[in-house]
Design a protein around this motif. Sequence first.
Motif, PDB file in Angstrom:
ATOM      1  N   GLY A   1      -2.225   2.589   3.705  1.00  0.00           N
ATOM      2  CA  GLY A   1      -3.256   2.354   3.059  1.00  0.00           C
ATOM      3  C   GLY A   1      -3.512   2.392   1.527  1.00  0.00           C
ATOM      4  O   GLY A   1      -2.520   2.633   1.007  1.00  0.00           O
ATOM      5  N   ARG A   2      -4.458   2.416   1.096  1.00  0.00           N
ATOM      6  CA  ARG A   2      -4.678   2.599  -0.309  1.00  0.00           C
ATOM      7  C   ARG A   2      -6.215   3.313  -0.643  1.00  0.00           C
ATOM      8  O   ARG A   2      -6.988   3.172   0.219  1.00  0.00           O
ATOM      9  CB  ARG A   2      -4.889   1.438  -1.122  1.00  0.00           C
ATOM     10  CG  ARG A   2      -3.355   0.555  -1.209  1.00  0.00           C
ATOM     11  CD  ARG A   2      -3.544  -0.738  -1.932  1.00  0.00           C
ATOM     12  NE  ARG A   2      -3.981  -0.674  -3.516  1.00  0.00           N
ATOM     13  CZ  ARG A   2      -4.142  -1.830  -4.201  1.00  0.00           C
ATOM     14  NH1 ARG A   2      -4.035  -3.050  -3.616  1.00  0.00           N
ATOM     15  NH2 ARG A   2      -4.689  -1.618  -5.384  1.00  0.00           N
ATOM     16  N   HIS A   3      -5.906   3.942  -1.731  1.00  0.00           N
ATOM     17  CA  HIS A   3      -7.530   4.506  -2.283  1.00  0.00           C
ATOM     18  C   HIS A   3      -8.298   3.459  -2.519  1.00  0.00           C
ATOM     19  O   HIS A   3      -7.817   2.498  -3.392  1.00  0.00           O
ATOM     20  CB  HIS A   3      -7.251   5.467  -3.482  1.00  0.00           C
ATOM     21  CG  HIS A   3      -6.449   6.776  -3.061  1.00  0.00           C
ATOM     22  ND1 HIS A   3      -5.152   7.148  -2.929  1.00  0.00           N
ATOM     23  CD2 HIS A   3      -7.199   8.006  -2.701  1.00  0.00           C
ATOM     24  CE1 HIS A   3      -4.997   8.318  -2.575  1.00  0.00           C
ATOM     25  NE2 HIS A   3      -6.242   8.769  -2.290  1.00  0.00           N
TER      26      HIS A   3
ATOM     27  N   VAL B   1       4.685   0.976  -0.292  1.00  0.00           N
ATOM     28  CA  VAL B   1       5.291   0.268   0.541  1.00  0.00           C
ATOM     29  C   VAL B   1       4.946  -1.309   0.705  1.00  0.00           C
ATOM     30  O   VAL B   1       3.742  -1.470   0.515  1.00  0.00           O
ATOM     31  CB  VAL B   1       5.588   0.625   1.969  1.00  0.00           C
ATOM     32  CG1 VAL B   1       6.277   2.161   1.985  1.00  0.00           C
ATOM     33  CG2 VAL B   1       4.229   0.980   2.554  1.00  0.00           C
ATOM     34  N   ASP B   2       6.019  -2.156   0.969  1.00  0.00           N
ATOM     35  CA  ASP B   2       5.618  -3.642   1.028  1.00  0.00           C
ATOM     36  C   ASP B   2       5.851  -3.837   2.599  1.00  0.00           C
ATOM     37  O   ASP B   2       7.049  -3.631   2.912  1.00  0.00           O
ATOM     38  CB  ASP B   2       6.478  -4.441   0.347  1.00  0.00           C
ATOM     39  CG  ASP B   2       5.797  -5.918   0.486  1.00  0.00           C
ATOM     40  OD1 ASP B   2       5.903  -6.285   1.756  1.00  0.00           O
ATOM     41  OD2 ASP B   2       6.215  -6.612  -0.562  1.00  0.00           O
TER      42      ASP B   2
ATOM     43  N   LYS C   1       9.512  -1.760   3.305  1.00  0.00           N
ATOM     44  CA  LYS C   1      10.464  -1.319   2.281  1.00  0.00           C
ATOM     45  C   LYS C   1       9.559  -0.648   1.098  1.00  0.00           C
ATOM     46  O   LYS C   1       8.497  -1.261   0.646  1.00  0.00           O
ATOM     47  CB  LYS C   1      11.245  -2.723   1.641  1.00  0.00           C
ATOM     48  CG  LYS C   1      10.410  -3.692   1.516  1.00  0.00           C
ATOM     49  CD  LYS C   1      11.259  -5.024   1.043  1.00  0.00           C
ATOM     50  CE  LYS C   1      10.594  -6.209   0.486  1.00  0.00           C
ATOM     51  NZ  LYS C   1      11.189  -7.287   0.165  1.00  0.00           N
ATOM     52  N   ALA C   2      10.373   0.064   0.293  1.00  0.00           N
ATOM     53  CA  ALA C   2       9.788   0.737  -0.945  1.00  0.00           C
ATOM     54  C   ALA C   2       9.448  -0.276  -1.787  1.00  0.00           C
ATOM     55  O   ALA C   2      10.023  -1.363  -2.080  1.00  0.00           O
ATOM     56  CB  ALA C   2      10.591   1.610  -1.431  1.00  0.00           C
ATOM     57  N   THR C   3       8.121  -0.192  -2.781  1.00  0.00           N
ATOM     58  CA  THR C   3       7.911  -1.165  -3.684  1.00  0.00           C
ATOM     59  C   THR C   3       7.263  -0.345  -5.006  1.00  0.00           C
ATOM     60  O   THR C   3       7.113   0.886  -4.609  1.00  0.00           O
ATOM     61  CB  THR C   3       6.951  -2.299  -3.104  1.00  0.00           C
ATOM     62  OG1 THR C   3       6.844  -3.097  -4.298  1.00  0.00           O
ATOM     63  CG2 THR C   3       5.723  -1.616  -2.816  1.00  0.00           C
ATOM     64  N   VAL C   4       6.816  -0.962  -6.012  1.00  0.00           N
ATOM     65  CA  VAL C   4       6.303  -0.417  -7.157  1.00  0.00           C
ATOM     66  C   VAL C   4       5.019  -0.577  -6.745  1.00  0.00           C
ATOM     67  O   VAL C   4       4.264  -1.037  -5.858  1.00  0.00           O
ATOM     68  CB  VAL C   4       6.711  -1.281  -8.243  1.00  0.00           C
ATOM     69  CG1 VAL C   4       8.066  -1.385  -8.804  1.00  0.00           C
ATOM     70  CG2 VAL C   4       5.954  -2.852  -8.161  1.00  0.00           C
ATOM     71  N   PRO C   5       4.183   0.348  -7.409  1.00  0.00           N
ATOM     72  CA  PRO C   5       2.739   0.981  -7.237  1.00  0.00           C
ATOM     73  C   PRO C   5       1.994  -0.421  -7.487  1.00  0.00           C
ATOM     74  O   PRO C   5       2.410  -1.121  -8.610  1.00  0.00           O
ATOM     75  CB  PRO C   5       2.438   1.854  -8.028  1.00  0.00           C
ATOM     76  CG  PRO C   5       3.670   2.573  -8.481  1.00  0.00           C
ATOM     77  CD  PRO C   5       4.569   1.518  -8.441  1.00  0.00           C
ATOM     78  N   CYS C   6       0.757  -0.761  -6.834  1.00  0.00           N
ATOM     79  CA  CYS C   6      -0.155  -1.678  -7.133  1.00  0.00           C
ATOM     80  C   CYS C   6      -0.639  -1.368  -8.604  1.00  0.00           C
ATOM     81  O   CYS C   6      -1.111  -0.268  -9.025  1.00  0.00           O
ATOM     82  CB  CYS C   6      -1.070  -1.885  -6.246  1.00  0.00           C
ATOM     83  SG  CYS C   6      -0.491  -2.461  -4.584  1.00  0.00           S
ATOM     84  N   ASP C   7      -1.141  -2.597  -9.448  1.00  0.00           N
ATOM     85  CA  ASP C   7      -1.900  -2.276 -10.521  1.00  0.00           C
ATOM     86  C   ASP C   7      -3.291  -2.942 -10.694  1.00  0.00           C
ATOM     87  O   ASP C   7      -3.242  -4.233 -10.784  1.00  0.00           O
ATOM     88  CB  ASP C   7      -1.091  -2.644 -11.681  1.00  0.00           C
ATOM     89  CG  ASP C   7      -1.638  -2.463 -12.978  1.00  0.00           C
ATOM     90  OD1 ASP C   7      -2.366  -1.545 -13.160  1.00  0.00           O
ATOM     91  OD2 ASP C   7      -1.103  -3.360 -13.897  1.00  0.00           O
ATOM     92  N   PRO C   8      -4.299  -2.328 -10.571  1.00  0.00           N
ATOM     93  CA  PRO C   8      -4.583  -0.695 -10.529  1.00  0.00           C
ATOM     94  C   PRO C   8      -4.161  -0.057  -9.043  1.00  0.00           C
ATOM     95  O   PRO C   8      -4.347  -0.822  -8.308  1.00  0.00           O
ATOM     96  CB  PRO C   8      -5.959  -0.645 -11.099  1.00  0.00           C
ATOM     97  CG  PRO C   8      -6.715  -1.832 -10.514  1.00  0.00           C
ATOM     98  CD  PRO C   8      -5.623  -2.811 -10.399  1.00  0.00           C
TER      99      PRO C   8
ATOM    100  N   GLY D   1       0.780  -1.091   0.115  1.00  0.00           N
ATOM    101  CA  GLY D   1       0.088   0.059   0.060  1.00  0.00           C
ATOM    102  C   GLY D   1       0.656   1.275   0.129  1.00  0.00           C
ATOM    103  O   GLY D   1       1.783   1.395  -0.285  1.00  0.00           O
ATOM    104  N   ARG D   2       0.366   2.408   0.330  1.00  0.00           N
ATOM    105  CA  ARG D   2       0.970   3.659   0.463  1.00  0.00           C
ATOM    106  C   ARG D   2       1.162   3.963   1.985  1.00  0.00           C
ATOM    107  O   ARG D   2       0.270   3.870   2.822  1.00  0.00           O
ATOM    108  CB  ARG D   2       0.419   4.684  -0.445  1.00  0.00           C
ATOM    109  CG  ARG D   2       0.090   4.282  -1.820  1.00  0.00           C
ATOM    110  CD  ARG D   2      -0.834   5.218  -2.793  1.00  0.00           C
ATOM    111  NE  ARG D   2       0.258   6.303  -3.004  1.00  0.00           N
ATOM    112  CZ  ARG D   2       0.032   7.190  -3.991  1.00  0.00           C
ATOM    113  NH1 ARG D   2      -1.349   7.238  -4.468  1.00  0.00           N
ATOM    114  NH2 ARG D   2       0.929   8.146  -4.351  1.00  0.00           N
ATOM    115  N   CYS D   3       2.163   4.946   2.101  1.00  0.00           N
ATOM    116  CA  CYS D   3       2.242   5.625   3.566  1.00  0.00           C
ATOM    117  C   CYS D   3       2.106   7.056   3.447  1.00  0.00           C
ATOM    118  O   CYS D   3       2.480   7.853   2.436  1.00  0.00           O
ATOM    119  CB  CYS D   3       3.754   5.150   4.108  1.00  0.00           C
ATOM    120  SG  CYS D   3       5.093   5.913   3.173  1.00  0.00           S
TER     121      CYS D   3
END
Length: 316
Positions: A245-247, A277-278, A304-311, A229-231
């Motif tokens: 969380g996430r939108h 982040v993961d 740890k930082a990660t790539v955005p979820c899709d979508p 998700g995002r921080c």
Amino acid sequence: MEIPVYLFTGFLESGKTTFIQETLAGSDFNAGERTLLLLCEEGEVEYNPEGFFGKNVFIESLEDESDLNPKNLRELQLKHSVERVVIEYNGMWLMEKLFAALPEGWVIYQEVTFADSTKFLNYNQNMRQLVFDKLKTADLVVFNRCDNDAFTEETKLEFHKIVRVANRKNQIVYEYGPDNAVPDMIVDPLPFDIEADVIEIPEDAFAEWYRDVNDEPEKYDGKTVRVQGRCAMGAGIPEDSFVFGRHVMTCCVEDIQFAGLLAIWPEVKRLKHGGWVDITAEIRIENTPVYGEPGPVLFCKSAKATVPCDPEVATF
């Protein structure tokens, strides 16, 4: 004085009037209490007051949505000195309008939504926001006119899924004809293994996990979860914490909101505000100033930082 409110919602010709007429005709519900029957729309079926059990039912109509306000409703209560209220609500009016209009002391005791099974999928496709609006707070959802060849087990499952996106706790009933109503017994499996040592939340299951961990936080207490998700930091959040969380889009684009939980991570300064982040975290039920009440808090073991979820926007 507390005024019980019995609320019946649904679109035109969904069966509200017939159900209310039959309910007020029975002595088990209508034993002479002074009742305000508030009509917010006029359907093809008309009420027959002579068929009511007892004569203390007073029918009033609201012609326009602007009439739905606390002052007007209080005047109707005092006009008839009623002990309770039955509302047949307009399917095209949003529920929040009604909730905001209830006078002090008016308490919703039961909310039932009716839907014509032969039209429901079409309504959901073309008026999704209005359909969702009626499902999300209902105690009971009644699908009537199910006695047709088109209403298969697959259709029932489709109806079930639509309702569950809006509300996981309401009851669902399928009405096949007079005195032939069948309760929904479909079990909703979670798309992840809650008994695993580390519960892995798939990217496309975030919304369902977020709802479940908030609906039944006690079953997650002490369990470890891995999720992406995002921080978000700042805005009064403690220095060793962030909001994870996430939108999430529940119904349509207009209702997208950030769904987040408090996360504790001593090395939070390594994270980027708004970054993906993961995390692997233990969930504990804590009473924190951030929530103002007990709720699930993520105690991170790693982040740890990660790539955005899709979508990027999570859906049900």
